[in-house]
Design an enzyme around this catalytic site. Structure first.
Site, PDB file in Angstrom:
ATOM      1  N   GLU A 170      -4.706 -37.842  16.370  1.00  0.00           N
ATOM      2  CA  GLU A 170      -4.555 -39.389  16.684  1.00  0.00           C
ATOM      3  C   GLU A 170      -3.942 -39.800  17.936  1.00  0.00           C
ATOM      4  O   GLU A 170      -3.028 -39.011  18.568  1.00  0.00           O
ATOM      5  CB  GLU A 170      -3.884 -40.085  15.652  1.00  0.00           C
ATOM      6  CG  GLU A 170      -4.583 -40.197  14.341  1.00  0.00           C
ATOM      7  CD  GLU A 170      -3.716 -40.886  13.247  1.00  0.00           C
ATOM      8  OE1 GLU A 170      -2.175 -41.233  13.515  1.00  0.00           O
ATOM      9  OE2 GLU A 170      -4.101 -41.219  12.029  1.00  0.00           O
ATOM     10  N   GLU A 183      -2.800 -44.286   6.630  1.00  0.00           N
ATOM     11  CA  GLU A 183      -3.017 -43.656   5.716  1.00  0.00           C
ATOM     12  C   GLU A 183      -2.637 -44.234   4.342  1.00  0.00           C
ATOM     13  O   GLU A 183      -1.903 -45.643   4.636  1.00  0.00           O
ATOM     14  CB  GLU A 183      -2.393 -42.521   5.391  1.00  0.00           C
ATOM     15  CG  GLU A 183      -0.764 -42.424   5.730  1.00  0.00           C
ATOM     16  CD  GLU A 183       0.093 -41.103   5.633  1.00  0.00           C
ATOM     17  OE1 GLU A 183      -0.674 -40.267   5.890  1.00  0.00           O
ATOM     18  OE2 GLU A 183       1.009 -41.058   5.641  1.00  0.00           O
ATOM     19  N   ARG A 198       1.032 -43.612  -4.631  1.00  0.00           N
ATOM     20  CA  ARG A 198       2.064 -43.368  -5.280  1.00  0.00           C
ATOM     21  C   ARG A 198       3.018 -44.535  -5.122  1.00  0.00           C
ATOM     22  O   ARG A 198       2.851 -45.211  -4.172  1.00  0.00           O
ATOM     23  CB  ARG A 198       2.698 -42.002  -5.225  1.00  0.00           C
ATOM     24  CG  ARG A 198       2.779 -41.713  -3.632  1.00  0.00           C
ATOM     25  CD  ARG A 198       3.719 -40.286  -3.460  1.00  0.00           C
ATOM     26  NE  ARG A 198       3.723 -40.041  -2.132  1.00  0.00           N
ATOM     27  CZ  ARG A 198       4.972 -40.663  -1.114  1.00  0.00           C
ATOM     28  NH1 ARG A 198       5.434 -41.512  -1.582  1.00  0.00           N
ATOM     29  NH2 ARG A 198       4.584 -40.101  -0.007  1.00  0.00           N
ATOM     30  N   HIS A 238       9.694 -37.833  11.747  1.00  0.00           N
ATOM     31  CA  HIS A 238       8.345 -38.311  10.799  1.00  0.00           C
ATOM     32  C   HIS A 238       8.912 -38.956   9.623  1.00  0.00           C
ATOM     33  O   HIS A 238       8.329 -38.958   8.671  1.00  0.00           O
ATOM     34  CB  HIS A 238       7.232 -37.765  11.093  1.00  0.00           C
ATOM     35  CG  HIS A 238       6.480 -37.226  12.314  1.00  0.00           C
ATOM     36  ND1 HIS A 238       6.310 -38.333  13.071  1.00  0.00           N
ATOM     37  CD2 HIS A 238       6.228 -36.247  12.982  1.00  0.00           C
ATOM     38  CE1 HIS A 238       5.757 -37.510  14.151  1.00  0.00           C
ATOM     39  NE2 HIS A 238       6.103 -36.342  13.990  1.00  0.00           N
ATOM     40  N   GLU A 240      -0.226 -47.794   4.779  1.00  0.00           N
ATOM     41  CA  GLU A 240       0.311 -47.765   5.998  1.00  0.00           C
ATOM     42  C   GLU A 240      -0.438 -48.089   7.190  1.00  0.00           C
ATOM     43  O   GLU A 240      -1.371 -47.487   7.396  1.00  0.00           O
ATOM     44  CB  GLU A 240       1.091 -46.243   6.121  1.00  0.00           C
ATOM     45  CG  GLU A 240       2.080 -45.869   4.775  1.00  0.00           C
ATOM     46  CD  GLU A 240       2.963 -44.865   4.957  1.00  0.00           C
ATOM     47  OE1 GLU A 240       3.074 -44.338   6.082  1.00  0.00           O
ATOM     48  OE2 GLU A 240       3.376 -44.263   4.254  1.00  0.00           O
ATOM     49  N   LYS A 266      -6.788 -37.165   5.126  1.00  0.00           N
ATOM     50  CA  LYS A 266      -6.664 -38.572   5.963  1.00  0.00           C
ATOM     51  C   LYS A 266      -8.038 -38.691   6.868  1.00  0.00           C
ATOM     52  O   LYS A 266      -8.196 -39.780   7.117  1.00  0.00           O
ATOM     53  CB  LYS A 266      -5.616 -38.146   6.887  1.00  0.00           C
ATOM     54  CG  LYS A 266      -4.244 -38.288   6.241  1.00  0.00           C
ATOM     55  CD  LYS A 266      -3.148 -38.047   6.985  1.00  0.00           C
ATOM     56  CE  LYS A 266      -1.683 -38.087   6.456  1.00  0.00           C
ATOM     57  NZ  LYS A 266      -1.630 -37.578   4.957  1.00  0.00           N
ATOM     58  N   ASN A 282      -0.801 -44.159   0.907  1.00  0.00           N
ATOM     59  CA  ASN A 282       0.097 -43.102  -0.082  1.00  0.00           C
ATOM     60  C   ASN A 282      -0.182 -43.801  -1.676  1.00  0.00           C
ATOM     61  O   ASN A 282       0.010 -44.897  -1.861  1.00  0.00           O
ATOM     62  CB  ASN A 282       1.453 -43.200   0.167  1.00  0.00           C
ATOM     63  CG  ASN A 282       1.859 -42.299   1.560  1.00  0.00           C
ATOM     64  OD1 ASN A 282       1.472 -41.328   1.679  1.00  0.00           O
ATOM     65  ND2 ASN A 282       2.430 -43.095   2.378  1.00  0.00           N
TER      66      ASN A 282
END
Length: 628
Positions: free
Chosen positions: A200, A293, A297, A235, A275, A116, A295
């Site tokens: 963050e 980030e 997939r 989350h 995202e 990340k 992903n």
């Protein structure tokens, strides 16, 4: 087109991929562990290969076993699903080296987005806005604490190699940072074999917006619009919808364009999700949405995108992996209506969402037009070794409220037993006024949790349905004079007050007054019956003369509420503890769970040992209540 496909995953996503592959005439191969020997994804596939013991680390996470299975069965390609090895660049490389087709992005793209901190730096270079934070290599607790203090609290700790909500902690105050960091690092190490973290700035009124992107090997990249995944717990996403509420065309264009730039920066091929976190305090605005980030997939929530675009994203993956161009250009894609998805988990909201495992003696899921993506069938088992998802319920409507109401109805029709589920919680969440009026933030569930998780009091009509069912003398329940004499009273009407047990407590109801089902269903199983009332389950049994009313007061025995591994104990024998103080930390279903003191007292015995696997009900600790 690929002719044979091995799915390197299990459960719901494996079944989902198999369905599309079969429609396209592709032969399918499943892999399975000991725990999944009789699983639905094994039964659905044309062929299946055993790859090891139940723990994922000894089966689904062993790439060499999966590649051997593909070769042994003549599979041409490997689809990783999501989770497990789906974002493992080294595994993707080994699949390709073995002469197999990898149904996913290039290993270099996975690697670029997998860490990340490096991904955020890359995005900054590509002109994609990112949130303020710390991405440094220095990982000492002292340095991380100093950086957190500099950023300002609240701050978010995130595992560098994380995903799926694992290895994330929100820290409200400086004094809580060190403990939260240690817990986050342990979880990251366990889940990803990498305990590095980044920091963050926590956005006060955050919304989670993500964009589905697709690229092909011919240099084309498109987006399939955005999804809103704001409603989360720990989350983990709970409700997803597409499009995002309150998204104007200009903001949509800006966010989707940023997502395409992100994909272009890593020469992306296949399905991916970019995202973003948005500051929703003043509505959705392009200048207040930042990259989080990517992903690399397919996402769990991909069905809502399929519903509003009319596209099968697994088919897109298979066609792109076969070397074909994207099935649609950007101009050919549009939004049609609204879609919502609810994640139905085997967990008990009334006990802090603790996972629930066991055989599904009762399993009732909604019928069409609700889309149900599941990896289980009646009498299958929910295993303690994997994610406790039972199914995804997806609805589509002309507008948001139509999709929402259809999903409420779908949740209220769900029944599982003795495995608990979160359907009643989902139904109440979807009906909450703040949800219907777009009052969304990622802290929504935490803010309203108490009112969302309290089981309802069954209505007079619901109890009357139970009374009439029991008085009917069901073959699944004991035949007694009480159950055979429905409404019997000389010279009287059929209405009669009677008593029965509901979750072990005696309740009264009238026969002959149930006029409507009112969100109520009764399901039988081998050992009795269960009442489903607006999605909540209640155990039903005839009353006995020796029935006890009320619940036993705890004797101070702290037992494991589920199968799991003891991570640590926080107190020692003879130590005084206060109510709510953390006693033991367990790890189950890939997540950490803390057990706390039910009252003020003294620890009189410690049985828990760090690192030891325990069964549900195992005594971990004993506390003696302070005398008054």
């Amino acid at each position: 087109m690929i002719r044979s496909l091995l799915i390197a995953n299990r459960g719901e996503i494996a079944c989902r991929v198999i369905r599309t592959a079969k429609r396209l005439g592709i032969r399918t191969v499943s892999v399975y562990s000991d725990a999944d020997a009789k699983a639905l994804h094994v039964r659905m596939a044309d062929d299946a290969v055993h790859i090891g013991p139940s723990p994922a680390a000894e089966s689904y996470l062993i790439g060499s076993k999966i590649i051997e299975a593909a070769k042994a069965t003549g599979a041409e390609a490997v689809h990783p699903g999501y989770g497990f090895l789906s974002e493992n660049a080294a595994f993707a490389e080994e699949v390709i080296k073995a002469g197999l087709v990898w149904v996913g992005p290039r290993p270099s793209s996975i690697r670029a987005m997998g860490l990340k901190d490096a991904a955020k730096t890359l995005m900054q270079e590509a002109g994609v806005p990112t949130t303020p934070g710390y991405l440094g290599e220095e990982q000492s607790s002292e340095r991380l604490k100093a950086e957190a203090d500099k950023i300002g609290y609240p701050v978010l700790i995130k595992a560098v190699a994380g995903g799926g909500g694992k290895g994330m902690r929100k820290v409200e105050k400086a004094k809580a940072f060190t403990d939260a960091l240690a817990s986050c690092q342990r979880e990251a190490k366990s889940s990803f074999s990498d305990d590095r973290v980044l920091l963050e700035k926590w956005i006060t009124d955050p919304r989670h917006i993500e964009v589905q992107v697709f690229g092909d090997s011919h240099g084309n990249i498109v987006h399939l619009f955005e999804r809103d995944c704001t409603l989360q717990r720990r989350h983990q996403k709970v409700i997803e919808e597409a499009p995002a509420p309150d998204m104007d065309p200009q903001t949509r264009e800006a966010v989707c364009a940023a997502a395409v730039r992100a994909a272009q920066a890593v020469d992306y091929v296949g399905a991916g999700t970019v995202e973003f976190i948005a500051d929703g305090s003043d509505g959705l605005r392009a200048d207040r949405i930042w990259f989080m980030e990517m992903n690399t997939r397919l996402q769990v929530e991909h069905p809502v995108t399929e519903m509003i675009t009319g596209q099968d994203l697994v088919e897109w993956q298979l066609r792109i992996a076969s070397g074909e161009a994207l099935p649609k250009t950007q101009d050919e894609l549009s939004i049609n209506g609204w879609a919502m998805e609810a994640r139905l988990y085997a967990e008990n909201p009334s006990t802090g969402f603790l996972p629930s495992v066991g055989e599904l003696e009762v399993l009732a899921l909604p019928n069409a037009p609700v889309r149900v993506d599941t990896g289980v069938a009646p009498l299958d088992s929910v295993s303690p070794f994997y994610d406790p998802m039972i199914a995804k319920l997806i609805t589509h409507g002309a507008n948001r409220d139509e999709a929402r109401q259809a999903l409420v109805n779908a949740c209220e029709g769900v029944a599982t037993w003795p495995v608990h589920n979160n359907a009643g919680f989902l139904s109440r969440l979807l009906g909450h006024r703040a949800f219907t009026e777009f009052g969304l933030t990622t802290s929504f569930i935490d803010t309203h949790q108490q009112e969302l998780v309290a089981p309802p009091i069954p209505s007079r009509t619901a109890l009357s349905h139970v009374a009439e069912y029991l008085a009917g003398g069901s073959e699944s329940l004991p035949h007694t004079p009480w159950s055979a004499l429905k409404g019997f009273r000389v010279g009287a009407t059929a209405d009669l007050e009677t008593q029965f047990l509901l979750d072990g407590e005696i309740v009264s109801a009238m026969l002959g007054v149930a006029e409507t089902s009112e969100g109520t269903h009764i399901h039988t199983h081998a050992r009795g019956a269960v009442l489903i009332h607006h999605g909540w389950a209640f155990r039903v049994a005839p009353a006995r003369h020796d029935a006890l009313v009320g619940k036993a007061v705890t004797d101070g025995a702290i037992t494991s509420p589920m199968p799991g591994r003891v991570v640590s104990t926080s107190v020692s024998e003879d130590q005084r503890v206060s109510e709510g103080q953390i006693l033991v930390t367990l790890e189950a279903m890939k997540m950490e769970h803390t057990l706390t003191a039910p009252f003020e007292g003294t620890v009189t015995g410690v049985e828990a040992v760090a690192g030891v696997q325990v069964k549900e009900g195992t005594l971990l600790m004993k506390i003696e209540k302070e005398p008054r």
